[in-house]
Scaffold this active site. Structure first.
Site, mmCIF file in Angstrom:
data_model
loop_
_atom_site.group_PDB
_atom_site.id
_atom_site.type_symbol
_atom_site.label_atom_id
_atom_site.label_comp_id
_atom_site.label_asym_id
_atom_site.label_seq_id
_atom_site.Cartn_x
_atom_site.Cartn_y
_atom_site.Cartn_z
ATOM 1 N N GLY A 1 -10.400 4.787 -11.635
ATOM 2 C CA GLY A 1 -9.705 5.431 -10.628
ATOM 3 C C GLY A 1 -9.638 4.529 -9.241
ATOM 4 N N LEU B 1 -6.172 6.926 -18.128
ATOM 5 C CA LEU B 1 -6.195 6.061 -16.885
ATOM 6 C C LEU B 1 -7.455 4.937 -17.029
ATOM 7 C CD1 LEU B 1 -5.272 5.430 -13.927
ATOM 8 C CD2 LEU B 1 -7.018 6.985 -13.081
ATOM 9 N N ASP B 2 -6.880 3.798 -16.994
ATOM 10 C CA ASP B 2 -8.325 2.767 -16.977
ATOM 11 C C ASP B 2 -8.784 2.709 -18.260
ATOM 12 O OD1 ASP B 2 -7.166 2.259 -14.307
ATOM 13 O OD2 ASP B 2 -9.229 3.374 -13.606
ATOM 14 N N GLU B 3 -8.421 3.277 -19.513
ATOM 15 C CA GLU B 3 -9.262 3.401 -20.474
ATOM 16 C C GLU B 3 -8.744 2.793 -21.747
ATOM 17 O OE1 GLU B 3 -10.602 7.194 -21.440
ATOM 18 O OE2 GLU B 3 -12.016 7.383 -19.537
#
Lengths: 278, 278, 278, 278
Positions: free
Chosen positions: B196, B222-224
């Site tokens: 995040g 997100l960011d995964e």
């Protein structure tokens, strides 16, 4: 089902992977891992496969020998504990790291014995019920000293590796040649920087910002054998050479134990004074 | 003689290496490098070979398709410059690193254009005679903003990769799905730590002693997405979050450029939200 | 309120910190950071303080001079952009990294000009509106070539640092002595390993498992000046020397830019052919 | 002449270094090393000095207390072996590393005893003539189990640190509060990534390219106490979670031993859930 490590080095030519994998296929083997490398400069092919299946290792080897070029080196190894000798002088960290790993069952090795030119490490080694042999060099020529060591070593039928865990004496060509590519040393510098005595002092005097350790096979040129593994740590101006020595011990022991593990798992090829590691 | 990159992923079964190498042998190909990996957990086989010879790539592919299991993915790629789009916001370091590598001829890529939601990077990009498109998000919904970007992207026939070089806006599922496994992002933390916003501030507040950066493919979480490459640097108590940010930039740019290089060389397989990298 | 960097080196004696901090206290200064180091071996004291307050820098310096031992070196520096010259030959990566940082406002420096013995880098440098001077060495003796460079340099009133961003020629003692501890070089090896020409080739031939880069001040002994910064990356048997060179560029540029940043922030003391870095 | 470690943390104000160094000067002390840090965000000043001289430590402390702000924390410590307890469960590597360092005289500590909830480590520990107490948790509530441990701990007059060398049970707030900032744990991940159980499995499933270990003080929030030290290693797609676990052990033990060393040398300040380390 049994596992085998198949190690091949050969002059490179077209079709080697095909030939090897056809043999594996014919013998009904399952490939668990496969690593290949071609050294274009020297025209050499290296391959390490771990295979699984119901096969006689001699038959498998014979099939490979029959199909591959004449001067190929072919090993079919059934994983088993290797026999090692450790040589050390006074320092505990590298030796201790191996002893703990051995005790924890992390090393696929039998430690046949620990040889030192001092008695200082005896109390540590004997805690682990491992034979400790103190062979002092005092009053002996280098040859005489080594003669005594070789005599002790000759009591063992089979020695796979000799691990120099901070053994601070130079070995003679006679000794080295008796155990070609079988002696693993840890040098307390990032080779080829700081060859020879007291590398930490040399590093301190040069004002380096990184120090390291190098595990290598021993050959007849001091600190110039094939490198197996290297690691480094950062230092700064506040490190005197004894601080470097203290911090360097952490790297030395990890690098040596790592190199030993690679050797015990038959992951190292030596060629042209270099190592190919899978 | 031409070179080809052969990429195969398939359900694992006995004999795959044999089959592939037999095809190579039959086509008279020389294997320059060969990498294989079997994911035992998922029963998947991955292979990347670089081969050399006089062969028609379609014929070679057809031979492989005929011999390998039905649901295998087989690519035979003739190395060529790939077409990339870069998206950025305000920061110069990651974008600049790619521009310099491109200028130096280090990247096998054509940079079709750079898209930003600000004008701040225009003077840098246009120095290199690369089209710069400023598409402001101000006053637009996320969908409306992306619509404009997609419109611009639709002017290109072929986009191999979209590189998010510190593009600080979240992409919608619609956008992401249009470029599955083609969008490479650099996240300024050692994922999955500090997902995040403002990861350096999070890192500072947690008091970590190491910070990092992560290049990954973008998916809808997100960011995964699948991680391609990560690197770290040491920090200490004297680093405020802006110091971390400054030092972190060195890692961000190197990691992103490295991930891009891996992609351009067709070295990445994506499977089960992970990457296999040869 | 203004900030000042106070740099002191002196023969070590009891009470130095007390004396310096008493001066700071008397001048009503706030200490923002304070670093000290005593080199016991050489009996030298080093201190770098960043202080803040309403003070005249000459007065502050005078107070320190009055109180500290006679042969102390005392600098009171008001942070400002330093003037630098970059010298390069053909490679873009180290030069490009500095140019992008400069463009991004990351470097507290004015780049007065870039000198090269080739024209190849001109198109890159002039993009950034930085003067580019090509001074070919062809047909000139080393002295004649340097004479031309020195002539160009003499057009500038003040040069703080000369940055050798892969300048591939050896400088003469005359040149080096004209800019003592002001010339920062990046050597593409982990010094003192692989001094001299083509260190990557030397590294490849030695079979090392780690390569590195070293930023150092230039003195009259090739590659033997005080080391400022070093960094390394891991390599393996699959790296030819050109692969090492390619990968090494990432380290070279980061290490050189880091060393330059340390210099621009007045963080480096040079003593006994070493650096003390705060 | 004796050495003392002087540790001060105080609300930041002008003149603190001056005041402290004036005291050192008045007592005729020689400063061997000096580290300061001002946390601007929280307005806190930290200082660690090693001084040498003929002084009574109580007098020195009194002088500092008299001159420094009221709510300052001031310690004057005469270096001496600290008393530590080790707690472990089944794994040998972290415990073994500490035992070897202790045996080698590297640790300034007396190991009062090793507590485990299993008997498996007994044979290792007793080799070193260190008391081993097996306190099984089987059939006990968490509180009952800890009660037994606390009972054993109460037999010691003075415990400086409790080292959790892979102790795989969560401690209750009651236990933690009894040893605030005295319990050092090694967590087998790069915190805050992979809090909780089996971090290697979590890391494997996330597909990270780097794994790590974190030494931290234990507080009441699982894996969220102040971080002391972290280190990482690279992994790739070929690592299953057990491979990560095996490789991770090298990092775990080095990081834990390093954190312990920092604690034994009184180098750690804890503030705002972070550590300041000199």
């Amino acid at each position: 089902m049994e596992q085998f490590r198949v190690l091949i080095d050969a002059d490179d030519e077209k079709g080697l992977v095909y030939k090897v994998s056809s043999i594996f296929y014919e013998h009904g083997l399952n490939i668990l891992s496969n690593n290949e490398f071609v050294d274009k400069v020297n025209g050499k092919f290296f391959m390490r496969s771990v295979v699984e299946g119901d096969v006689d290792s001699n038959n498998l080897r014979k099939s490979l020998v029959d199909l591959l070029p004449d001067n190929s080196n072919i090993d079919v190894i059934k994983p088993a504990k290797k026999n090692i000798i450790i040589m050390a002088t006074k320092e505990m960290h590298a030796l201790g790291d191996i002893l703990i790993r051995h005790e924890a069952g992390e090393l696929d090795a039998n430690i046949l014995g620990v040889i030192s030119n001092y008695e200082i490490l005896e109390s540590l080694v004997t805690k682990f019920d491992i034979p400790y042999v103190s062979i002092s060099h005092v009053g002996l020529s280098r040859d005489e000293h080594e003669e005594k060591i070789l005599e002790y070593l000759s009591t063992f039928k089979d020695i796979d590796y000799i691990v120099l865990a901070k053994y601070m004496r130079i070995l003679t060509p006679k000794f080295v040649e008796a155990f070609e590519d079988k002696i693993i040393n840890i040098h307390h510098s990032f080779l080829p920087a700081f060859i020879g005595a007291n590398p930490y002092k040399q590093a301190y005097e040069r004002g380096v910002k990184i120090i390291g350790a190098t595990a290598h096979f021993v050959n007849n040129n001091l600190d110039e054998g094939p490198i197996i593994s290297q690691e480094v740590i950062h230092v700064d101006h506040a490190y005197g050479w004894r601080d470097m020595q203290r911090s360097g011990r952490n790297v030395e022991k990890i690098v040596l134990s790592h190199a030993l593990k690679l050797a015990l798992e038959d992951r190292i090829f030596v060629y042209a004074n270099k190592s190919v590691i899978f």
